[in-house]
Design a protein around this motif. Structure first.
Motif, short mmCIF file in Angstrom:
data_model
loop_
_atom_site.label_atom_id
_atom_site.label_comp_id
_atom_site.label_asym_id
_atom_site.label_seq_id
_atom_site.Cartn_x
_atom_site.Cartn_y
_atom_site.Cartn_z
N ASP A 70 0.77 -1.31 0.04
CA ASP A 70 0.01 -0.03 0.12
C ASP A 70 0.93 1.16 -0.14
O ASP A 70 0.37 2.17 -0.71
CB ASP A 70 -0.74 0.24 1.33
N ARG A 71 1.99 1.05 0.63
CA ARG A 71 2.95 2.45 0.70
C ARG A 71 3.45 2.70 -0.63
O ARG A 71 3.88 4.01 -0.79
CB ARG A 71 4.18 2.00 1.41
N PHE A 72 3.43 1.95 -1.47
CA PHE A 72 3.75 2.41 -2.88
C PHE A 72 2.74 2.59 -3.85
O PHE A 72 3.16 2.73 -5.29
CB PHE A 72 4.93 1.25 -3.25
N GLN A 73 1.52 2.97 -3.60
CA GLN A 73 0.47 2.88 -4.63
C GLN A 73 0.49 4.28 -5.21
O GLN A 73 0.30 4.22 -6.51
CB GLN A 73 -0.94 2.83 -3.80
N TYR A 74 0.81 5.29 -4.61
CA TYR A 74 1.03 6.74 -5.26
C TYR A 74 2.20 6.69 -6.11
O TYR A 74 1.93 6.80 -7.05
CB TYR A 74 1.24 7.53 -4.25
N LEU A 75 3.35 6.08 -5.70
CA LEU A 75 4.28 5.98 -6.59
C LEU A 75 4.14 5.02 -7.95
O LEU A 75 4.67 5.23 -9.08
CB LEU A 75 5.59 5.63 -6.06
#
Length: 114
Positions: A2-7
């Motif tokens: 989830d921490r990398f969704q934006y990226l």
């Protein structure tokens, strides 16, 4: 993950528009011009973001950002202000090049038929 969704979304935008570089003079091949178009506007929006964050108008869920960046503005948000305009420039450049080519071809055909 989830921490990398934006990226991942930003990376997907770049990946989808990357082939558009072949049209016209290119955007990546004109780095100074591209930077001159994107960076001043990005700076304004970073300041806007900071004002909104400090005024408690909005914030970022730490579950969906990497935690890299300024204490208040995540790296992903900073990249957003570069990536999205870059994708827009790539798209605009490609559409302009294609339409110019098609108009020229249409004029040539019209001139040949008369």
């Amino acid at each position: 993950m989830d921490r990398f969704q934006y990226l991942l979304v930003l990376g997907g935008c770049l990946l989808i528009t990357l082939p558009l570089e072949v049209f016209g003079k290119g955007v990546y091949r004109q780095a100074r011009r591209t930077a001159a178009a994107i960076l001043p506007v990005a700076a304004v929006f970073v300041v806007w973001d900071l004002i909104a964050i400090f005024a408690d108008v909005w914030g970022y869920n730490p579950d969906f950002v990497t935690g890299i960046g300024f204490p208040q503005v995540p790296f992903e948000e900073l990249m957003f202000f570069v990536v999205i305009p870059l994708c827009g420039l790539l798209t605009y450049n490609a559409v302009d090049t294609i339409l110019t080519y098609l108009k020229r071809r249409l004029r040539e055909r019209s001139a040949q038929s008369t």
